[in-house]
Design a protein around this motif. Structure first.
Motif, PDB file in Angstrom:
ATOM      1  N   ILE A   1      26.364 -27.127  33.577  1.00 29.09           N
ATOM      2  CA  ILE A   1      25.863 -28.292  32.846  1.00 29.09           C
ATOM      3  C   ILE A   1      24.957 -27.860  31.707  1.00 29.09           C
ATOM      4  O   ILE A   1      25.012 -28.429  30.611  1.00 29.09           O
ATOM      5  CB  ILE A   1      25.148 -29.264  33.800  1.00 29.09           C
ATOM      6  CG1 ILE A   1      26.176 -29.867  34.760  1.00 29.09           C
ATOM      7  CG2 ILE A   1      24.435 -30.360  33.020  1.00 29.09           C
ATOM      8  CD1 ILE A   1      25.594 -30.697  35.856  1.00 29.09           C
ATOM      9  N   SER A   2      24.162 -26.829  31.922  1.00 27.17           N
ATOM     10  CA  SER A   2      23.266 -26.359  30.860  1.00 27.17           C
ATOM     11  C   SER A   2      24.069 -25.871  29.655  1.00 27.17           C
ATOM     12  O   SER A   2      23.672 -26.082  28.508  1.00 27.17           O
ATOM     13  CB  SER A   2      22.345 -25.254  31.381  1.00 27.17           C
ATOM     14  OG  SER A   2      23.096 -24.166  31.870  1.00 27.17           O
ATOM     15  N   MET A   3      25.212 -25.255  29.894  1.00 26.44           N
ATOM     16  CA  MET A   3      26.068 -24.787  28.810  1.00 26.44           C
ATOM     17  C   MET A   3      26.709 -25.976  28.095  1.00 26.44           C
ATOM     18  O   MET A   3      26.802 -25.996  26.867  1.00 26.44           O
ATOM     19  CB  MET A   3      27.156 -23.863  29.357  1.00 26.44           C
ATOM     20  CG  MET A   3      28.003 -23.245  28.277  1.00 26.44           C
ATOM     21  SD  MET A   3      27.071 -22.192  27.158  1.00 26.44           S
ATOM     22  CE  MET A   3      26.625 -20.863  28.257  1.00 26.44           C
ATOM     23  N   LEU A   4      27.128 -26.955  28.858  1.00 22.62           N
ATOM     24  CA  LEU A   4      27.697 -28.172  28.278  1.00 22.62           C
ATOM     25  C   LEU A   4      26.686 -28.828  27.338  1.00 22.62           C
ATOM     26  O   LEU A   4      27.024 -29.246  26.230  1.00 22.62           O
ATOM     27  CB  LEU A   4      28.098 -29.145  29.391  1.00 22.62           C
ATOM     28  CG  LEU A   4      28.778 -30.429  28.958  1.00 22.62           C
ATOM     29  CD1 LEU A   4      30.148 -30.138  28.378  1.00 22.62           C
ATOM     30  CD2 LEU A   4      28.896 -31.367  30.147  1.00 22.62           C
ATOM     31  N   LYS A   5      25.438 -28.839  27.769  1.00 25.95           N
ATOM     32  CA  LYS A   5      24.374 -29.431  26.958  1.00 25.95           C
ATOM     33  C   LYS A   5      24.170 -28.641  25.663  1.00 25.95           C
ATOM     34  O   LYS A   5      24.003 -29.228  24.593  1.00 25.95           O
ATOM     35  CB  LYS A   5      23.081 -29.471  27.780  1.00 25.95           C
ATOM     36  CG  LYS A   5      22.003 -30.298  27.167  1.00 25.95           C
ATOM     37  CD  LYS A   5      20.859 -30.489  28.144  1.00 25.95           C
ATOM     38  CE  LYS A   5      19.804 -31.364  27.488  1.00 25.95           C
ATOM     39  NZ  LYS A   5      18.780 -31.748  28.403  1.00 25.95           N
TER      40      LYS A   5
END
Length: 82
Positions: free
Chosen positions: A58-62
Motif C-alpha cells: 500500500i505504501s508503494m501504491l501511495k
C-alpha cells in the motif's frame, strides 16, 4: 473461494492495475524513469508493476499515486469489480 482462486484473482488485479498505470503514464507522455524518479522507486520495479509481475504494498501504491498527482482512490478508479 479456494486459495488458488484467490491467488489468481490477485494476479488478475495486478495485471489490470499495471495496464492502468501504463495507460496513465503514456497518456501523460511520461517515461517509466520519470514516474519512478517522482515515486522514488527503481524503474525496474515500476516495469514489474506495469506488467503485473509484482504485487505492491500500500505504501508503494501511495507513492506511485503521488507521482501521478493522484490520490490512491483516484488511482484505483479503474477497478470496477464489486
Amino acid at each position: 473461494m479456494t486459495k488458488r482462486e484467490r491467488k489468481n484473482d490477485v494476479s488478475e488485479f495486478c495485471i489490470e492495475l499495471g495496464k492502468h498505470l501504463r495507460a496513465l503514464r503514456k497518456e501523460r507522455g511520461l517515461t517509466i524513469e520519470e514516474i519512478a524518479f517522482k515515486a522514488e522507486i527503481d524503474a525496474q520495479n515500476l516495469r514489474k508493476y506495469e506488467l503485473g509481475r509484482q504485487e505492491m504494498k500500500i505504501s508503494m501504491l501511495k507513492r506511485i499515486a503521488s507521482a501521478f498527482d493522484l490520490t490512491t482512490s483516484e488511482l484505483l478508479v479503474f477497478d470496477k469489480k464489486p
